[in-house]
Write an enzyme that holds these catalytic residues in place. Structure first.
Site, short mmCIF file in Angstrom:
data_model
loop_
_atom_site.label_atom_id
_atom_site.label_comp_id
_atom_site.label_asym_id
_atom_site.label_seq_id
_atom_site.Cartn_x
_atom_site.Cartn_y
_atom_site.Cartn_z
N GLY A 263 0.79 -1.23 0.00
CA GLY A 263 0.00 0.00 0.00
C GLY A 263 0.82 1.27 0.00
N ILE A 264 0.44 2.21 0.86
CA ILE A 264 1.09 3.51 0.92
C ILE A 264 2.55 3.38 1.32
CG2 ILE A 264 1.13 5.71 2.17
CD1 ILE A 264 -1.95 5.57 2.22
N ASP A 306 8.29 -6.12 15.10
CA ASP A 306 6.98 -5.73 15.62
C ASP A 306 7.23 -4.47 16.43
OD1 ASP A 306 4.66 -5.27 16.99
OD2 ASP A 306 4.49 -7.30 17.84
N ASN A 333 4.90 5.19 8.96
CA ASN A 333 3.72 4.87 8.16
C ASN A 333 2.89 3.72 8.74
OD1 ASN A 333 2.09 4.60 5.51
ND2 ASN A 333 3.09 2.59 5.71
N ALA A 334 3.48 2.85 9.53
CA ALA A 334 2.78 1.67 10.03
C ALA A 334 1.49 2.06 10.76
CB ALA A 334 3.69 0.87 10.95
N GLY A 335 0.42 1.38 10.46
CA GLY A 335 -0.85 1.66 11.13
C GLY A 335 -1.86 0.57 10.88
N LEU A 342 -18.00 3.37 19.40
CA LEU A 342 -17.41 3.33 20.73
C LEU A 342 -18.19 2.43 21.69
CD1 LEU A 342 -15.16 4.38 22.55
CD2 LEU A 342 -16.63 6.33 23.13
N TYR A 396 -9.04 5.09 15.97
CA TYR A 396 -8.17 5.46 14.84
C TYR A 396 -7.98 6.98 14.77
CZ TYR A 396 -6.44 5.65 10.01
OH TYR A 396 -5.70 5.89 8.87
N THR A 430 -6.51 1.95 -2.23
CA THR A 430 -5.68 0.85 -1.75
C THR A 430 -6.55 -0.41 -1.65
OG1 THR A 430 -6.15 1.31 0.58
CG2 THR A 430 -4.26 2.45 -0.41
#
Length: 489
Positions: A263-264, A306, A333-335, A342, A396, A430
């Protein structure tokens, strides 16, 4: 696949779109190595302190600059302000003829100036590749009329995928804070009026930062900024060394990209590699073959961590120090997402997202700053969800708003020896967005000024601009790569 955009590009589609007043996405002009910066000349107006420097930047990039006669400082055209009349480029101008000026350039780069007739189009019937206005000299509310006088006669002669750049001063400390702050509302609104893939930006340049504008001006005028519009970029005083190779500005540098397997993240690795960096591609051990493929493609190296593990920050820093002698560019960038309203969200879903998207970045920075070389760049990947919020994404959105807070704080910590900025992607095409339900995906693609989704390379190009050696004056910024989404500020 954006089937609507494909249909809208057909003869029947164009007819239907026009008759029903539907969004009309235009194919965006993206960067291709070797292509000109713009597809037409630049009309340069305004009478502030940046007119000379910005004209030189554009001309040095090989683009013809046509100067609009206008006021400079206290002089000029009186109450009417700086208009688009008085163009010179050694030839005729739509609406009137132009007399030869000092340095007219019929081809390639160069600046032309002088006095001629009123103009509604570019020289010799061309469309304008860009309209650039130096508004740093606007020191009263009354002088805001200069914006109308310059843009109104020519804005409809902007080429497809054309560019509008307004140059202003930071409102704090300006002669008229109201006037300089007004430029933001003007530019954002103009960006929403433009059609055919054109974009508009405001660049606020501090006193003493005149020599640090080059990389930003070139990025905003080029196809690299295809999915960036309605943004406000601040530039402060800083060293802005020009790279020895314009095509490989990161030559000899080491860049770390987390979440690089797909992806990105993979696109960021590719663009930084294209620009000359040795890219250290990082992702979780399970990424395996996918990460190796990306690393091989960009001629970089792969490392498996990790990033939420307690020993990961020290392990990554030691790897960079031992194998590469340090790092020049860090891209967080990791997410992950764990979407749920909620009231239905479990503690584990909350913790997982905050741990990967925010806490891990904070912990990594604590170790990576030890091996970040002078002039280093840190770029966090946020999201428009962190700016505007999104139902079902409290975890997020909290994490991505926190990324903005991280880079704001880090920009102060690094001041004088590096920069920290964030990019905030909108709807990017994506694998994740391809799996979205039809209606939310349709809304995500259309609710922006260019009426389409962006590509991973659009985010990557913005990251590469922030990583550029000459972008030292750009720090503490949050730049949305969202086609000027209607969501958020």
């Amino acid at each position: 696949m954006d089937r609507y955009q494909s249909f809208a590009g057909t003869a029947l589609g164009r007819l239907v779109v026009r008759k029903l007043g539907l969004p009309a996405p235009h194919p965006l002009r993206r960067h291709v190595p070797g292509q000109p910066l713009l597809d037409g000349p630049v009309l340069l107006g305004g009478g502030g302190r940046l007119r000379g420097p910005v004209g030189r930047v554009i001309a040095e990039a090989g683009v013809r600059v046509v100067e609009a006669a206008g006021r400079s400082g206290a002089g000029g055209q009186g109450a009417g302000g700086s208009g688009a009349s008085g163009l010179v480029d050694g030839g005729s101008v739509d609406g009137g003829s132009a007399a030869a000026g000092d340095g007219a350039a019929a081809a390639g780069g160069g600046v032309a100036s002088g006095v001629g007739g009123p103009a509604v189009g570019a020289v010799s019937g061309e469309l304008w590749g860009a309209l650039v206005f130096d508004a740093t000299g606007i020191d009263s509310v009354a002088r805001l009329r200069e914006l109308h006088a310059f843009f109104q006669p020519v804005v409809r002669s902007l080429a497809p995928c054309g560019r509008v750049v307004v140059l202003g001063s930071p409102p704090e400390g300006a002669a008229s804070r109201a006037a300089q702050r007004a430029l933001e509302g003007f530019t954002r609104s103009l960006g929403k009026e433009l059609r055919r893939g054109a974009t508009a930006q405001l660049v606020q340049v501090a006193e003493g930062a005149e020599g640090a504008i080059g990389s930003t001006v070139e990025f905003l005028l080029s196809g690299r900024s295809a999915y960036v519009s309605g943004q406000v970029v601040r530039i402060g005083p800083a060293e802005a060394p020009a790279p020895s190779d314009r095509g490989r500005p990161l030559d000899g540098q080491v860049a770390l990209v987390t979440g690089a397997a797909r992806g990105i993240g993979a696109a960021i690795a590719e663009v930084l590699g294209r620009d000359g960096a040795h890219v250290v591609c990082l992702d979780v051990p399970a990424s395996g073959a996918a990460l190796a493929e990306v690393a091989n493609r960009v001629r970089g190296s792969a490392c498996h961590f990790d990033i939420t593990a307690p020993d990961a920050p020290r392990g990554v820093a030691e790897l960079l120090a031992e194998r590469h002698g340090g790092v020049d560019v860090v891209v967080h960038n990791a997410g992950i997402t764990r979407d749920r309203t909620l009231g239905r969200m479990t503690p584990d879903e909350w913790d997982a997202v905050l741990s990967v998207n925010l806490a891990a970045q904070e912990r990594l920075n604590g170790e990576l700053l030890r091996v970040l070389r002078r002039g280093g760049r840190v770029v966090g990947v946020s999201s428009i969800g962190g700016v505007a919020g999104n139902a079902g994404q409290t975890n997020y959105a909290a994490s991505k708003a926190g990324v903005i807070g991280l880079v704001e704080a880090l920009s102060e910590e690094l001041r004088g020896r590096g920069t920290a900025n964030a990019v905030a992607p909108g709807f990017i095409e994506t694998a994740m967005t391809a799996a979205m339900p039809l209606l939310p995906a349709l809304v995500g693609r259309r609710l922006n000024s260019v009426a389409q989704g962006g590509l991973p390379v659009d985010v990557a190009e913005a990251v590469a601009w922030l990583a550029h050696p000459a972008s030292g004056g750009v720090t503490g910024n949050v730049v949305r790569v969202c086609g000027q989404s209607l969501l958020g500020a």
